[in-house]
Design a protein around this motif. Structure first.
Motif, PDB file in Angstrom:
ATOM      1  N   ASP A 168       0.844  -1.202   0.000  1.00  0.00           N
ATOM      2  CA  ASP A 168       0.000   0.000   0.000  1.00  0.00           C
ATOM      3  C   ASP A 168       0.876   1.248   0.000  1.00  0.00           C
ATOM      4  O   ASP A 168       0.387   2.363  -0.060  1.00  0.00           O
ATOM      5  CB  ASP A 168      -0.903   0.037   1.243  1.00  0.00           C
ATOM      6  CG  ASP A 168      -2.086  -0.907   1.107  1.00  0.00           C
ATOM      7  OD1 ASP A 168      -2.197  -1.582   0.070  1.00  0.00           O
ATOM      8  OD2 ASP A 168      -2.897  -0.974   2.051  1.00  0.00           O
ATOM      9  N   LEU A 169       2.175   1.016   0.105  1.00  0.00           N
ATOM     10  CA  LEU A 169       3.118   2.127   0.186  1.00  0.00           C
ATOM     11  C   LEU A 169       3.729   2.376  -1.191  1.00  0.00           C
ATOM     12  O   LEU A 169       4.525   1.585  -1.685  1.00  0.00           O
ATOM     13  CB  LEU A 169       4.204   1.758   1.204  1.00  0.00           C
ATOM     14  CG  LEU A 169       5.116   2.866   1.684  1.00  0.00           C
ATOM     15  CD1 LEU A 169       4.312   4.002   2.299  1.00  0.00           C
ATOM     16  CD2 LEU A 169       6.084   2.310   2.712  1.00  0.00           C
ATOM     17  N   MET A 170       3.313   3.472  -1.820  1.00  0.00           N
ATOM     18  CA  MET A 170       3.785   3.750  -3.165  1.00  0.00           C
ATOM     19  C   MET A 170       5.275   4.090  -3.182  1.00  0.00           C
ATOM     20  O   MET A 170       5.972   3.863  -4.160  1.00  0.00           O
ATOM     21  CB  MET A 170       2.966   4.884  -3.789  1.00  0.00           C
ATOM     22  CG  MET A 170       1.496   4.531  -3.985  1.00  0.00           C
ATOM     23  SD  MET A 170       1.223   3.097  -5.078  1.00  0.00           S
ATOM     24  CE  MET A 170       0.698   1.840  -3.910  1.00  0.00           C
ATOM     25  N   SER A 171       5.774   4.626  -2.068  1.00  0.00           N
ATOM     26  CA  SER A 171       7.209   4.914  -1.958  1.00  0.00           C
ATOM     27  C   SER A 171       8.027   3.636  -2.187  1.00  0.00           C
ATOM     28  O   SER A 171       9.099   3.688  -2.780  1.00  0.00           O
ATOM     29  CB  SER A 171       7.534   5.451  -0.568  1.00  0.00           C
ATOM     30  OG  SER A 171       6.779   6.594  -0.277  1.00  0.00           O
ATOM     31  N   ASP A 172       7.528   2.522  -1.712  1.00  0.00           N
ATOM     32  CA  ASP A 172       8.260   1.267  -1.893  1.00  0.00           C
ATOM     33  C   ASP A 172       8.123   0.738  -3.317  1.00  0.00           C
ATOM     34  O   ASP A 172       9.054   0.146  -3.854  1.00  0.00           O
ATOM     35  CB  ASP A 172       7.769   0.209  -0.895  1.00  0.00           C
ATOM     36  CG  ASP A 172       8.476   0.325   0.452  1.00  0.00           C
ATOM     37  OD1 ASP A 172       9.499   1.043   0.513  1.00  0.00           O
ATOM     38  OD2 ASP A 172       8.014  -0.283   1.419  1.00  0.00           O
ATOM     39  N   LEU A 222      -4.494   0.417  -1.866  1.00  0.00           N
ATOM     40  CA  LEU A 222      -4.512   1.871  -2.044  1.00  0.00           C
ATOM     41  C   LEU A 222      -5.161   2.170  -3.388  1.00  0.00           C
ATOM     42  O   LEU A 222      -4.652   1.789  -4.430  1.00  0.00           O
ATOM     43  CB  LEU A 222      -3.095   2.451  -2.012  1.00  0.00           C
ATOM     44  CG  LEU A 222      -3.066   3.979  -1.966  1.00  0.00           C
ATOM     45  CD1 LEU A 222      -3.341   4.482  -0.555  1.00  0.00           C
ATOM     46  CD2 LEU A 222      -1.739   4.530  -2.460  1.00  0.00           C
ATOM     47  N   GLU A 226       9.532  11.479  -7.470  1.00  0.00           N
ATOM     48  CA  GLU A 226       9.832  11.561  -6.031  1.00  0.00           C
ATOM     49  C   GLU A 226      10.019  13.026  -5.613  1.00  0.00           C
ATOM     50  O   GLU A 226       9.508  13.454  -4.575  1.00  0.00           O
ATOM     51  CB  GLU A 226      11.100  10.762  -5.693  1.00  0.00           C
ATOM     52  CG  GLU A 226      10.985   9.253  -5.848  1.00  0.00           C
ATOM     53  CD  GLU A 226      10.431   8.564  -4.609  1.00  0.00           C
ATOM     54  OE1 GLU A 226       9.771   9.226  -3.782  1.00  0.00           O
ATOM     55  OE2 GLU A 226      10.642   7.337  -4.485  1.00  0.00           O
ATOM     56  N   GLY A 271      -0.019   7.156   0.341  1.00  0.00           N
ATOM     57  CA  GLY A 271       0.919   6.084  -0.002  1.00  0.00           C
ATOM     58  C   GLY A 271       2.359   6.549  -0.058  1.00  0.00           C
ATOM     59  O   GLY A 271       3.236   5.815  -0.508  1.00  0.00           O
ATOM     60  N   TYR A 272       2.604   7.781   0.422  1.00  0.00           N
ATOM     61  CA  TYR A 272       3.973   8.309   0.413  1.00  0.00           C
ATOM     62  C   TYR A 272       4.399   8.644   1.835  1.00  0.00           C
ATOM     63  O   TYR A 272       3.724   8.322   2.779  1.00  0.00           O
ATOM     64  CB  TYR A 272       4.052   9.547  -0.478  1.00  0.00           C
ATOM     65  CG  TYR A 272       3.572   9.286  -1.868  1.00  0.00           C
ATOM     66  CD1 TYR A 272       4.280   8.441  -2.719  1.00  0.00           C
ATOM     67  CD2 TYR A 272       2.383   9.850  -2.344  1.00  0.00           C
ATOM     68  CE1 TYR A 272       3.828   8.174  -3.990  1.00  0.00           C
ATOM     69  CE2 TYR A 272       1.923   9.581  -3.622  1.00  0.00           C
ATOM     70  CZ  TYR A 272       2.652   8.747  -4.439  1.00  0.00           C
ATOM     71  OH  TYR A 272       2.201   8.484  -5.695  1.00  0.00           O
ATOM     72  N   ALA A 291       7.280   7.765   3.396  1.00  0.00           N
ATOM     73  CA  ALA A 291       7.934   6.684   4.131  1.00  0.00           C
ATOM     74  C   ALA A 291       9.415   6.955   4.349  1.00  0.00           C
ATOM     75  O   ALA A 291      10.148   6.109   4.845  1.00  0.00           O
ATOM     76  CB  ALA A 291       7.755   5.369   3.381  1.00  0.00           C
ATOM     77  N   MET A 304      11.613   7.456   1.945  1.00  0.00           N
ATOM     78  CA  MET A 304      12.406   6.787   0.917  1.00  0.00           C
ATOM     79  C   MET A 304      12.707   7.699  -0.270  1.00  0.00           C
ATOM     80  O   MET A 304      13.449   7.328  -1.170  1.00  0.00           O
ATOM     81  CB  MET A 304      11.656   5.544   0.397  1.00  0.00           C
ATOM     82  CG  MET A 304      11.271   4.536   1.465  1.00  0.00           C
ATOM     83  SD  MET A 304      12.614   4.061   2.538  1.00  0.00           S
ATOM     84  CE  MET A 304      13.690   3.308   1.341  1.00  0.00           C
TER      85      MET A 304
END
Lengths: 114, 137
Positions: free
Chosen positions: A32-36, A51, B45, B101-102, B104, B106
């Protein structure tokens, strides 16, 4: 595995861009983490996620994802569906949980990214 | 070739439009897919960072045969501790950003991973300018 086969396994409905029968999915990544999602190569990969918003689509676009499986019975809105069509990303909607979807696809031979 | 885009604070509805536009241009120019991917991931990003943290800003992208240079310049609040911000997992993102969803922690490490050169100039209370270069040759 084709997109339609995946949809059938998770009792899913295909929305967004039409499924490309020639596209073969070999791997899956659940997040669910778009950063990953942005950290890894997503070649031949289906993203499994709960998500369900435009950012899921934009992240998928940047990651070159062709198919996204939306679990937990989340419903994409009209904006998201339109964006999916524009970006030629096929969505599969499923009522199953992310854990159940992941288990089914893993059991059917879809590989993890790592 | 030069392109510029405005960044509006908190406008997640349009987040990714600049990166999307650059992606289409690079595809049209026939740039190698691996280089397109790292360019747009880095730009996306940086775009998300500016929307999430800054009070508005601007993206400038210059493309020539040898390289792509992307400058994301924002107005405030600046990064108080850049060493911490470069660490994976360290984040000051709001719950709203995390729901998208952001946030984090990263973003900056991923930008560094995907670019050949990264420069960050930041002044607390003034703003941050992130300059990213992707070599094409």
């Amino acid at each position: 595995m084709t997109i339609k086969e995946i949809a059938r396994l998770v009792d899913g409905e295909i929305v967004g861009a039409p499924a490309d029968d020639n596209y073969e999915v070999k791997k899956a990544f659940a997040s669910d983490l778009m950063s990953d999602v942005l950290r890894y190569s997503m070649d031949e990969t289906v993203l499994i996620t709960g998500l369900c918003n435009n950012q899921t689509m934009r992240t998928s676009e940047m990651s070159d994802l062709r198919v996204v499986l939306i679990g937990r019975d989340k419903q994409p809105d009209e904006d998201m569906l339109e964006l999916a069509e524009d970006l030629e990303i096929t969505l599969i909607k499923s009522k199953y949980s992310i854990f159940k979807i992941s288990g089914i696809l893993y059991g059917a031979g879809i590989q993890p990214l790592y | 070739m030069h392109y510029s885009f405005d960044i509006e604070r908190g406008n997640f509805a349009d987040a990714g439009q600049a990166s999307s536009s650059v992606k289409r241009t690079l595809k049209h120019l026939g740039v190698d897919p691996a280089n397109i991917k790292r360019t747009v991931v880095a730009l996306f990003e940086a775009e998300i960072n500016a929307i999430a943290h800054a009070y508005g800003g601007r993206i400038d992208v210059d493309i020539d045969d040898g390289k792509i240079v992307m400058v994301v310049a924002d107005q405030g609040p600046g990064i108080p501790n850049l060493d911490l911000a470069m660490q994976e997992g360290w984040s000051t993102a709001s719950p709203q950003v995390r729901e998208m969803g952001y946030g984090a922690g990263m973003g900056l490490p991923n930008i560094k991973k995907n670019t050949d050169d990264l420069k960050i100039e930041t002044t607390v209370g003034v703003g941050t300018t992130v300059t990213m270069t992707v070599n094409l040759t």
